[in-house]
Design a protein around this motif. Structure first.
Motif, PDB file in Angstrom:
ATOM      1  N   GLY A 276       0.819  -1.220   0.000  1.00  0.00           N
ATOM      2  CA  GLY A 276       0.000   0.000   0.000  1.00  0.00           C
ATOM      3  C   GLY A 276       0.848   1.262   0.000  1.00  0.00           C
ATOM      4  O   GLY A 276       0.693   2.105  -0.868  1.00  0.00           O
ATOM      5  N   CYS A 277       1.737   1.381   0.970  1.00  0.00           N
ATOM      6  CA  CYS A 277       2.596   2.568   1.073  1.00  0.00           C
ATOM      7  C   CYS A 277       3.792   2.436   0.138  1.00  0.00           C
ATOM      8  O   CYS A 277       4.899   2.843   0.468  1.00  0.00           O
ATOM      9  N   PHE A 278       3.618   1.860  -0.996  1.00  0.00           N
ATOM     10  CA  PHE A 278       4.737   1.593  -1.897  1.00  0.00           C
ATOM     11  C   PHE A 278       4.378   2.064  -3.296  1.00  0.00           C
ATOM     12  O   PHE A 278       3.314   1.759  -3.791  1.00  0.00           O
TER      13      PHE A 278
ATOM     14  N   TYR B 175       4.974  13.137   3.054  1.00  0.00           N
ATOM     15  CA  TYR B 175       3.817  12.294   2.731  1.00  0.00           C
ATOM     16  C   TYR B 175       4.269  11.094   1.918  1.00  0.00           C
ATOM     17  O   TYR B 175       5.355  11.084   1.340  1.00  0.00           O
ATOM     18  N   CYS B 176       3.439  10.065   1.909  1.00  0.00           N
ATOM     19  CA  CYS B 176       3.712   8.862   1.119  1.00  0.00           C
ATOM     20  C   CYS B 176       2.425   8.498   0.391  1.00  0.00           C
ATOM     21  O   CYS B 176       1.411   9.156   0.591  1.00  0.00           O
ATOM     22  N   PRO B 177       2.419   7.490  -0.493  1.00  0.00           N
ATOM     23  CA  PRO B 177       1.189   7.228  -1.262  1.00  0.00           C
ATOM     24  C   PRO B 177       0.081   6.539  -0.472  1.00  0.00           C
ATOM     25  O   PRO B 177      -0.947   6.213  -1.045  1.00  0.00           O
ATOM     26  N   CYS B 178       0.236   6.302   0.813  1.00  0.00           N
ATOM     27  CA  CYS B 178      -0.762   5.510   1.542  1.00  0.00           C
ATOM     28  C   CYS B 178      -2.062   6.287   1.731  1.00  0.00           C
ATOM     29  O   CYS B 178      -2.131   7.492   1.534  1.00  0.00           O
ATOM     30  N   GLY B 179      -3.099   5.573   2.116  1.00  0.00           N
ATOM     31  CA  GLY B 179      -4.421   6.155   2.274  1.00  0.00           C
ATOM     32  C   GLY B 179      -4.469   7.260   3.307  1.00  0.00           C
ATOM     33  O   GLY B 179      -5.181   8.253   3.147  1.00  0.00           O
ATOM     34  N   ASP B 180      -3.710   7.125   4.399  1.00  0.00           N
ATOM     35  CA  ASP B 180      -3.704   8.145   5.438  1.00  0.00           C
ATOM     36  C   ASP B 180      -3.157   9.455   4.904  1.00  0.00           C
ATOM     37  O   ASP B 180      -3.654  10.527   5.213  1.00  0.00           O
ATOM     38  N   CYS B 181      -2.096   9.364   4.087  1.00  0.00           N
ATOM     39  CA  CYS B 181      -1.459  10.575   3.585  1.00  0.00           C
ATOM     40  C   CYS B 181      -2.214  11.165   2.406  1.00  0.00           C
ATOM     41  O   CYS B 181      -2.202  12.374   2.217  1.00  0.00           O
ATOM     42  N   CYS B 182      -2.829  10.343   1.589  1.00  0.00           N
ATOM     43  CA  CYS B 182      -3.389  10.829   0.326  1.00  0.00           C
ATOM     44  C   CYS B 182      -4.904  10.732   0.257  1.00  0.00           C
ATOM     45  O   CYS B 182      -5.481  10.940  -0.810  1.00  0.00           O
TER      46      CYS B 182
ATOM     47  N   SER C 158       8.074   5.475   1.994  1.00  0.00           N
ATOM     48  CA  SER C 158       7.396   4.730   3.052  1.00  0.00           C
ATOM     49  C   SER C 158       6.750   5.690   4.043  1.00  0.00           C
ATOM     50  O   SER C 158       7.208   6.829   4.234  1.00  0.00           O
ATOM     51  N   HIS C 159       5.679   5.226   4.657  1.00  0.00           N
ATOM     52  CA  HIS C 159       4.960   6.051   5.608  1.00  0.00           C
ATOM     53  C   HIS C 159       5.840   6.384   6.810  1.00  0.00           C
ATOM     54  O   HIS C 159       5.750   7.463   7.372  1.00  0.00           O
ATOM     55  N   ARG C 160       6.695   5.426   7.189  1.00  0.00           N
ATOM     56  CA  ARG C 160       7.569   5.652   8.339  1.00  0.00           C
ATOM     57  C   ARG C 160       8.512   6.827   8.078  1.00  0.00           C
ATOM     58  O   ARG C 160       8.691   7.685   8.931  1.00  0.00           O
TER      59      ARG C 160
END
Ligand SMILES: [Zn+2]
Length: 155
Positions: free
Chosen positions: A18-20, A47-54, A133-135
């Protein structure tokens, strides 16, 4: 091949985290020659491509859809920016009325980036920095930086 390398390879091949972002083509970002650029103090966030960020989530078909606002439920192209380019390290999201697409920036601690994305929450003198990565994005947090800007790098 040791087990650690195997695990990394597996994570890359499965690509299901997901975050990739799958496309990691590397293109060097450099400012225009013979131009010193201008310095701004800009609030930067990661930010990263994950749902939380985007702002996306998976629907019952496990497809990514937009999670809020008027387009809620519509399909979301994860990892694709507003300018159509693939998001990668160096992709910046900014207020394009101030920093148009193509603006090159040097952010101390992050490196060179290019404005290729925008977001409804990104207004004024602030910029979102893309991380794989989200981290890494969360670790960057929210910091004010002296950023060198080359607007004439814009296409
Ligand atoms: Zn994220």
């Amino acid at each position: 091949m040791n087990w650690r390398f195997g695990l990394i390879l597996l994570a890359i091949l499965s690509g299901s985290t997901g975050c990739f972002v799958r496309d990691v083509r590397w293109s060097p970002i450099r400012p225009p020659r013979h131009s010193p650029g201008r310095t701004y103090v800009i609030e930067t966030t990661g930010y990263c491509p994950c749902g939380d960020c985007c702002g996306w989530e998976r629907n019952w078909l496990f497809r990514p859809v937009i999670s809020s606002g008027p387009n809620r439920g519509k399909p979301k192209a994860v990892g694709v920016t507003a300018s159509g380019a693939r998001a990668k390290k160096g992709t910046l999201a900014a207020d394009t009325s101030i920093f148009p697409f193509g603006t090159v920036m040097y952010i101390p601690g992050y490196g060179y980036g290019r404005v290729e994305d925008r977001g409804s929450g990104i207004k004024g003198y602030r910029v979102d920095l893309f991380f794989q990565s989200h981290r890494d994005a969360a670790e960057w947090g929210r910091v004010k930086k002296k950023v060198t800007v080359w607007k004439n790098g814009a296409k």
